[in-house]
Design a protein around this motif. Structure first.
Motif, PDB file in Angstrom:
ATOM      1  N   ARG A 151     -16.991 -27.319 -35.293  1.00 31.43           N
ATOM      2  CA  ARG A 151     -17.142 -26.387 -34.176  1.00 31.43           C
ATOM      3  C   ARG A 151     -17.717 -25.090 -34.717  1.00 31.43           C
ATOM      4  O   ARG A 151     -17.114 -24.434 -35.559  1.00 31.43           O
ATOM      5  N   LEU A 152     -18.910 -24.733 -34.229  1.00 29.28           N
ATOM      6  CA  LEU A 152     -19.590 -23.522 -34.668  1.00 29.28           C
ATOM      7  C   LEU A 152     -19.381 -22.429 -33.629  1.00 29.28           C
ATOM      8  O   LEU A 152     -19.678 -22.626 -32.449  1.00 29.28           O
ATOM      9  N   ASN A 153     -18.867 -21.312 -34.045  1.00 26.11           N
ATOM     10  CA  ASN A 153     -18.693 -20.152 -33.171  1.00 26.11           C
ATOM     11  C   ASN A 153     -19.920 -19.252 -33.346  1.00 26.11           C
ATOM     12  O   ASN A 153     -20.093 -18.617 -34.391  1.00 26.11           O
ATOM     13  N   LEU A 154     -20.792 -19.205 -32.318  1.00 23.53           N
ATOM     14  CA  LEU A 154     -22.075 -18.512 -32.432  1.00 23.53           C
ATOM     15  C   LEU A 154     -22.207 -17.482 -31.309  1.00 23.53           C
ATOM     16  O   LEU A 154     -22.684 -17.786 -30.219  1.00 23.53           O
ATOM     17  N   PRO A 155     -21.789 -16.255 -31.557  1.00 25.26           N
ATOM     18  CA  PRO A 155     -21.797 -15.233 -30.503  1.00 25.26           C
ATOM     19  C   PRO A 155     -23.216 -14.810 -30.104  1.00 25.26           C
ATOM     20  O   PRO A 155     -24.086 -14.617 -30.957  1.00 25.26           O
ATOM     21  N   GLY A 156     -23.422 -14.624 -28.811  1.00 25.21           N
ATOM     22  CA  GLY A 156     -24.693 -14.123 -28.322  1.00 25.21           C
ATOM     23  C   GLY A 156     -24.958 -12.693 -28.742  1.00 25.21           C
ATOM     24  O   GLY A 156     -26.114 -12.259 -28.813  1.00 25.21           O
ATOM     25  N   SER A 157     -23.906 -11.940 -29.043  1.00 24.44           N
ATOM     26  CA  SER A 157     -24.064 -10.541 -29.430  1.00 24.44           C
ATOM     27  C   SER A 157     -24.800 -10.371 -30.752  1.00 24.44           C
ATOM     28  O   SER A 157     -25.289  -9.289 -31.064  1.00 24.44           O
ATOM     29  N   LEU A 158     -24.889 -11.460 -31.539  1.00 28.76           N
ATOM     30  CA  LEU A 158     -25.589 -11.385 -32.818  1.00 28.76           C
ATOM     31  C   LEU A 158     -27.084 -11.645 -32.680  1.00 28.76           C
ATOM     32  O   LEU A 158     -27.821 -11.542 -33.653  1.00 28.76           O
ATOM     33  N   PHE A 159     -27.549 -11.970 -31.488  1.00 27.71           N
ATOM     34  CA  PHE A 159     -28.952 -12.325 -31.297  1.00 27.71           C
ATOM     35  C   PHE A 159     -29.848 -11.097 -31.422  1.00 27.71           C
ATOM     36  O   PHE A 159     -29.664 -10.107 -30.733  1.00 27.71           O
ATOM     37  N   ASP A 160     -30.805 -11.170 -32.332  1.00 30.52           N
ATOM     38  CA  ASP A 160     -31.818 -10.120 -32.425  1.00 30.52           C
ATOM     39  C   ASP A 160     -33.195 -10.709 -32.717  1.00 30.52           C
ATOM     40  O   ASP A 160     -34.113 -10.010 -33.144  1.00 30.52           O
ATOM     41  N   GLY A 161     -33.346 -12.011 -32.492  1.00 31.38           N
ATOM     42  CA  GLY A 161     -34.614 -12.680 -32.740  1.00 31.38           C
ATOM     43  C   GLY A 161     -34.795 -13.144 -34.170  1.00 31.38           C
ATOM     44  O   GLY A 161     -35.806 -13.759 -34.501  1.00 31.38           O
ATOM     45  N   THR A 162     -33.815 -12.866 -35.034  1.00 32.96           N
ATOM     46  CA  THR A 162     -33.897 -13.288 -36.428  1.00 32.96           C
ATOM     47  C   THR A 162     -33.512 -14.754 -36.564  1.00 32.96           C
ATOM     48  O   THR A 162     -32.527 -15.198 -35.984  1.00 32.96           O
ATOM     49  N   GLU A 163     -34.277 -15.507 -37.324  1.00 31.30           N
ATOM     50  CA  GLU A 163     -33.951 -16.907 -37.544  1.00 31.30           C
ATOM     51  C   GLU A 163     -32.753 -17.004 -38.489  1.00 31.30           C
ATOM     52  O   GLU A 163     -32.786 -16.502 -39.611  1.00 31.30           O
ATOM     53  N   THR A 164     -31.707 -17.647 -38.018  1.00 34.51           N
ATOM     54  CA  THR A 164     -30.478 -17.810 -38.791  1.00 34.51           C
ATOM     55  C   THR A 164     -30.325 -19.276 -39.161  1.00 34.51           C
ATOM     56  O   THR A 164     -30.564 -20.165 -38.332  1.00 34.51           O
ATOM     57  N   PHE A 165     -29.900 -19.539 -40.383  1.00 35.56           N
ATOM     58  CA  PHE A 165     -29.760 -20.910 -40.861  1.00 35.56           C
ATOM     59  C   PHE A 165     -28.286 -21.293 -40.970  1.00 35.56           C
ATOM     60  O   PHE A 165     -27.475 -20.541 -41.508  1.00 35.56           O
ATOM     61  N   ILE A 166     -27.981 -22.484 -40.454  1.00 38.44           N
ATOM     62  CA  ILE A 166     -26.661 -23.090 -40.612  1.00 38.44           C
ATOM     63  C   ILE A 166     -26.843 -24.214 -41.631  1.00 38.44           C
ATOM     64  O   ILE A 166     -27.620 -25.147 -41.407  1.00 38.44           O
ATOM     65  N   ASN A 167     -26.157 -24.134 -42.754  1.00 40.23           N
ATOM     66  CA  ASN A 167     -26.358 -25.072 -43.851  1.00 40.23           C
ATOM     67  C   ASN A 167     -25.207 -26.066 -43.958  1.00 40.23           C
ATOM     68  O   ASN A 167     -24.046 -25.704 -43.775  1.00 40.23           O
ATOM     69  N   PHE A 168     -25.557 -27.323 -44.261  1.00 41.65           N
ATOM     70  CA  PHE A 168     -24.584 -28.403 -44.342  1.00 41.65           C
ATOM     71  C   PHE A 168     -24.777 -29.168 -45.650  1.00 41.65           C
ATOM     72  O   PHE A 168     -25.884 -29.261 -46.169  1.00 41.65           O
ATOM     73  N   ASP A 169     -23.704 -29.756 -46.143  1.00 40.54           N
ATOM     74  CA  ASP A 169     -23.800 -30.698 -47.259  1.00 40.54           C
ATOM     75  C   ASP A 169     -24.320 -32.020 -46.684  1.00 40.54           C
ATOM     76  O   ASP A 169     -23.629 -32.662 -45.885  1.00 40.54           O
ATOM     77  N   PRO A 170     -25.524 -32.449 -47.060  1.00 43.79           N
ATOM     78  CA  PRO A 170     -26.099 -33.656 -46.447  1.00 43.79           C
ATOM     79  C   PRO A 170     -25.322 -34.935 -46.728  1.00 43.79           C
ATOM     80  O   PRO A 170     -25.419 -35.901 -45.968  1.00 43.79           O
ATOM     81  N   ALA A 171     -24.532 -34.946 -47.797  1.00 42.81           N
ATOM     82  CA  ALA A 171     -23.763 -36.149 -48.108  1.00 42.81           C
ATOM     83  C   ALA A 171     -22.741 -36.464 -47.028  1.00 42.81           C
ATOM     84  O   ALA A 171     -22.340 -37.625 -46.865  1.00 42.81           O
ATOM     85  N   ALA A 172     -22.336 -35.451 -46.248  1.00 45.02           N
ATOM     86  CA  ALA A 172     -21.320 -35.654 -45.212  1.00 45.02           C
ATOM     87  C   ALA A 172     -21.864 -36.352 -43.977  1.00 45.02           C
ATOM     88  O   ALA A 172     -21.094 -36.739 -43.088  1.00 45.02           O
ATOM     89  N   SER A 173     -23.195 -36.520 -43.881  1.00 46.87           N
ATOM     90  CA  SER A 173     -23.756 -37.191 -42.705  1.00 46.87           C
ATOM     91  C   SER A 173     -24.785 -38.261 -43.067  1.00 46.87           C
ATOM     92  O   SER A 173     -25.447 -38.799 -42.179  1.00 46.87           O
ATOM     93  N   ALA A 174     -24.912 -38.589 -44.356  1.00 50.48           N
ATOM     94  CA  ALA A 174     -25.901 -39.582 -44.769  1.00 50.48           C
ATOM     95  C   ALA A 174     -25.658 -40.918 -44.080  1.00 50.48           C
ATOM     96  O   ALA A 174     -24.558 -41.464 -44.122  1.00 50.48           O
ATOM     97  N   GLY A 175     -26.697 -41.417 -43.396  1.00 49.12           N
ATOM     98  CA  GLY A 175     -26.606 -42.697 -42.708  1.00 49.12           C
ATOM     99  C   GLY A 175     -25.820 -42.680 -41.423  1.00 49.12           C
ATOM    100  O   GLY A 175     -25.585 -43.737 -40.827  1.00 49.12           O
ATOM    101  N   GLN A 176     -25.434 -41.503 -40.956  1.00 43.63           N
ATOM    102  CA  GLN A 176     -24.562 -41.409 -39.787  1.00 43.63           C
ATOM    103  C   GLN A 176     -25.343 -41.032 -38.523  1.00 43.63           C
ATOM    104  O   GLN A 176     -26.509 -40.646 -38.572  1.00 43.63           O
ATOM    105  N   THR A 177     -24.662 -41.150 -37.387  1.00 48.04           N
ATOM    106  CA  THR A 177     -25.149 -40.655 -36.107  1.00 48.04           C
ATOM    107  C   THR A 177     -24.343 -39.425 -35.739  1.00 48.04           C
ATOM    108  O   THR A 177     -23.114 -39.501 -35.620  1.00 48.04           O
ATOM    109  N   LEU A 178     -25.024 -38.297 -35.610  1.00 49.44           N
ATOM    110  CA  LEU A 178     -24.382 -37.055 -35.204  1.00 49.44           C
ATOM    111  C   LEU A 178     -24.735 -36.750 -33.760  1.00 49.44           C
ATOM    112  O   LEU A 178     -25.820 -37.113 -33.282  1.00 49.44           O
ATOM    113  N   LEU A 179     -23.846 -36.059 -33.079  1.00 49.46           N
ATOM    114  CA  LEU A 179     -24.100 -35.648 -31.701  1.00 49.46           C
ATOM    115  C   LEU A 179     -23.783 -34.161 -31.566  1.00 49.46           C
ATOM    116  O   LEU A 179     -22.667 -33.736 -31.848  1.00 49.46           O
ATOM    117  N   LEU A 180     -24.791 -33.401 -31.151  1.00 45.87           N
ATOM    118  CA  LEU A 180     -24.645 -31.960 -30.961  1.00 45.87           C
ATOM    119  C   LEU A 180     -24.538 -31.651 -29.480  1.00 45.87           C
ATOM    120  O   LEU A 180     -25.348 -32.125 -28.679  1.00 45.87           O
TER     121      LEU A 180
END
Length: 223
Positions: A151-180
């Motif tokens: 669960r990602l908590n992403l407040p709208g108040s932080l929006f300023d047009g800057t590209e923000t990256f959310i980083n994940f360990d790829p081993a935790a989803s290798a070969g899997q089906t994720l749903l956002l």
């Protein structure tokens, strides 16, 4: 008579795996610049937009990925109301090849930060905690992992047009089906505007490397 033992010592570094390569897909890579794309695939990752459980199509925007015609913002994934269970929620499905996993999602706008257990941007399907980190630091920007879901908590108040990256360990989803999905019981129009998606290859041992493992136990004797 002298006996000398020679141990065949093989370094596994470089034998078991090759360097991993990160692939980054921008919005035009995924939607093709048209509003009729119902699925994207490059052989390693398949992306499918959904409204509830029904098929949908990506938008045609050149910067932000979303779904046209549904919700409150065609340039994002969103839920137009405060009910996360009435079937009109926009979702994005990730299907990864066996050795490929999610390494990052970038965005430049999101509004999903309710206090409920299911409020925020929810990504389910992980096999372990993906160790989420962000490219910026803010106390109100955080991730919570629980039983295969983040669960990602992403407040709208932080929006300023800057590209923000959310980083994940790829081993935790290798070969899997994720749903956002994006839901917020405290505000209508919760949303996430995706700019890019990156995946990484998780190398598997090659047959040559497996044969080399047997050599570690081989003792060569010379009399």
């Amino acid at each position: 008579m002298n006996t000398t033992k020679y141990t065949l010592a093989l370094s596994l570094t470089g034998l078991v795996s090759l360097p991993a390569a990160v692939v980054t897909l921008s919005t035009p890579d995924i939607n093709g610049g048209v509003s009729t794309t119902s699925s994207f695939s490059d052989g390693n990752l398949t992306l499918t937009p959904l409204q509830g459980t029904s098929a949908a199509t990506f938008n045609a925007h050149g910067i932000r990925l979303g779904i046209d015609d549904f919700g409150t913002n065609a340039n994002s994934f969103n839920d137009p109301d405060t009910d996360p269970n009435n079937g009109n929620e926009e979702k994005l499905q990730f299907d990864f090849a066996p050795t490929v996993g999610l390494s990052s999602i970038s965005y430049d706008f999101s509004r999903a930060d309710g206090t409920g257990a299911n409020d925020g941007v929810i990504i389910s399907g992980f096999t372990a905690d993906p160790g989420v980190t962000f490219s910026i630091s803010n106390a109100n920007l955080f991730a919570v992992y629980n039983a295969g879901s983040v669960r990602l908590n992403l407040p709208g108040s932080l929006f300023d047009g800057t590209e923000t990256f959310i980083n994940f360990d790829p081993a935790a989803s290798a070969g899997q089906t994720l749903l956002l999905s994006v839901t917020d019981t405290t505000q209508a129009g919760a949303q996430l505007a995706i700019r890019s998606i990156s995946y990484d290859t998780i190398p598997e041992p090659s047959s040559t490397a497996l044969l080399a493992l047997g050599g570690l136990a081989l003792l060569r004797r010379r009399r």
